[in-house]
Scaffold this active site. Structure first.
Site, short mmCIF file in Angstrom:
data_model
loop_
_atom_site.label_atom_id
_atom_site.label_comp_id
_atom_site.label_asym_id
_atom_site.label_seq_id
_atom_site.Cartn_x
_atom_site.Cartn_y
_atom_site.Cartn_z
N GLU A 1 32.31 19.86 49.98
CA GLU A 1 31.13 19.25 49.39
C GLU A 1 30.56 17.90 50.25
O GLU A 1 31.40 17.27 50.57
CB GLU A 1 31.34 18.84 47.95
CG GLU A 1 30.14 18.48 47.08
CD GLU A 1 30.41 18.36 45.82
OE1 GLU A 1 29.64 17.76 45.01
OE2 GLU A 1 31.72 18.78 45.42
N LYS B 1 35.58 15.93 37.23
CA LYS B 1 35.40 16.87 38.28
C LYS B 1 35.14 15.79 39.49
O LYS B 1 35.71 16.26 40.71
CB LYS B 1 34.14 17.81 38.05
CG LYS B 1 33.74 18.56 39.37
CD LYS B 1 33.08 18.11 40.56
CE LYS B 1 32.82 19.22 41.58
NZ LYS B 1 31.93 18.60 42.52
N ASP C 1 49.97 22.16 45.83
CA ASP C 1 49.43 23.05 45.19
C ASP C 1 48.12 22.33 44.09
O ASP C 1 48.42 22.05 43.20
CB ASP C 1 50.34 23.75 44.35
CG ASP C 1 49.78 24.87 43.31
OD1 ASP C 1 48.63 25.03 43.28
OD2 ASP C 1 50.57 25.69 43.03
N HIS D 1 23.57 11.92 47.39
CA HIS D 1 24.01 13.25 47.62
C HIS D 1 23.24 14.18 48.72
O HIS D 1 23.58 14.75 49.45
CB HIS D 1 24.38 14.10 46.34
CG HIS D 1 25.00 15.32 46.37
ND1 HIS D 1 26.10 15.74 46.63
CD2 HIS D 1 24.35 16.60 46.24
CE1 HIS D 1 26.49 16.75 46.73
NE2 HIS D 1 25.49 17.36 46.51
#
Length: 430
Positions: free
Chosen positions: A81, A271, A287, A384
């Site tokens: 991202e 998130k 993991d 962004h």
């Protein structure tokens, strides 16, 4: 329906996929283009999982200037991202100039469970377990001896009666210390050995019912494997651009408060935390699915899903922090196999598991600070979409010359796909 697919060679698997799904695919031999030229290295990658047909590349970036417990780190991050690495790097530098991150490991206890059913008298079963409990540890000695030499092993074992929730259901609830190993295989092996002991000993007892061992498995929820990280700074030194520290910190606190009362916001808020945490987890061969599951469960431990971070002002000091469960390892698994994982750990100065926990928590906190700072000031899209600009340009198939012109054009303009597309057409037709 296809039988015997797993027995196909890698090349046969590729040809089968091409024949059945990729006849009109625009790229010729897309799988082969991602093969590693080093045959030994390629074989290593092929054997990580089953039915391998190709490599799947993600970029490895680094975020410098992280000051954690007075030590500077450059953080390796694997993420696709745009703006994640840039945002966390900016946050790291901001806080390095204000004393850096303070992090501590609270506890490192991990959990395993034997899920079983007994259809007889509860007191009878509890008495049976109490009698055989002293045998469980010696019976696992062949598994735990090396871990015990290093200071780890099985910490506790107890029987939990869950029959009020599910008829006949009990748990053997065990806790473990696995030191620098994530410990999944170790824990599962211990549990399976304990289950064998329980079944063996049951044959010598006249129990009032039958025992059914359903499954033995570690839990990825590790609320007692905790790490904290925080930053503290006087509000008069918290200026952000042309925004005063007093105004800026109040905005940050309100943003966290919203994430604590509104689940829709909390999920996106967390998130952002995971943007940083996952990127380091993947880079270091841990993991990330287990970590994600644990952190989201921890976020709703009160009964409502809330922010993983906190923010408040006390005595004119702004406090911003995070407390999260992180079951990580720096030995075993991919850490000993994957060349890029070994490289990432070397960049971090080969941390032990506790140090890695502190690093990862600090990166998650920094990533959240970066996101909140953008949201409450200029807005998320300005930064962004600037980072996303090159991706849009590449999607449009711009030439190097066109790319240079587009980047220059949007240097001081708002970026959106439509605006980039229209400018691309203008340049293309000029």
């Amino acid at each position: 329906m296809i039988n015997g697919f797993s027995k196909f060679s890698k090349e046969q698997k590729r040809r089968w996929l091409e024949k059945n799904y990729l006849n009109d695919f625009q790229y010729e031999d897309i799988f082969g283009k991602y093969d590693n030229a080093d045959a030994t290295l390629q074989q290593l990658h092929d054997e990580f999982i089953e039915n391998t047909v190709a490599n799947y590349y993600l970029p490895l970036g680094v975020a410098p200037n992280f000051c954690i417990n007075d030590q500077f780190y450059t953080i390796p991050m694997v993420v696709e991202e745009s703006s994640v690495v840039a945002g966390v790097s900016k946050a790291a530098k901001y806080w390095a100039e204000r004393g850096g991150f303070r992090s501590e490991v609270v506890s490192t206890e991990k959990i395993g469970q034997i899920h079983l059913f007994f259809d007889g008298n509860s007191d009878d079963f509890q008495n049976f377990f109490n009698q055989i409990k002293p045998i469980l540890l010696p019976d696992t000695q062949h598994i735990t001896s090396n871990m015990q030499k290093r200071g780890g092993g099985i910490c506790s074992i107890e029987l939990q009666d869950k029959t009020h929730q599910l008829t006949g259901y009990y748990q053997v609830f065990a806790t473990f210390e696995t030191l620098d190993a994530m410990g999944a295989n170790f824990i599962n092996s211990c549990l399976e050995q304990m289950a064998k002991t329980i079944e063996r000993e049951a044959t010598h007892w006249k129990l009032s019912g039958n025992i059914e061992i359903l499954m033995c498995i570690l839990s990825n929820y590790v609320p007692n494997c905790l790490v904290r990280s925080q930053v503290v700074c006087s509000i008069d030194k918290m200026n952000y651009g042309n925004i005063s520290g007093k105004v800026f910190t109040q905005k940050l606190i309100k943003a966290v408060d919203i994430a604590n009362i509104d689940t829709y916001r909390a999920v996106t808020h967390n998130k952002g935390v995971m943007n940083g945490i996952d990127a380091v987890i993947i880079a270091t061969g841990n993991d990330f699915r287990a970590v994600e599951a644990a952190l989201h469960a921890y976020a709703c431990r009160s009964g409502q899903y809330k922010s993983l971070t906190y923010a408040y002002i006390e005595n004119d000091l702004f406090h911003f922090g995070i407390e999260v469960p992180l079951a990580l390892g720096t030995i075993g698994g991919l850490t000993q196999l994957h060349p890029m994982v070994k490289t990432a750990l070397r960049i971090l100065n080969n941390p032990n598991a506790k140090q890695l926990m502190q690093i990862v928590a600090s990166v998650g906190l920094a990533q959240n600070f970066a996101a909140l700072s953008a949201l409450v000031t200029s807005g998320i899209q300005q930064g962004h979409m600037k980072m996303h600009l090159v991706n849009i340009i590449n999607q449009l198939g711009a030439s190097p010359e066109q790319k240079t012109k587009l980047i220059e054009y949007f240097k001081d303009r708002i970026v959106s796909y439509r605006e980039v597309y229209e400018q691309f057409l203008t340049i293309n037709n000029s």
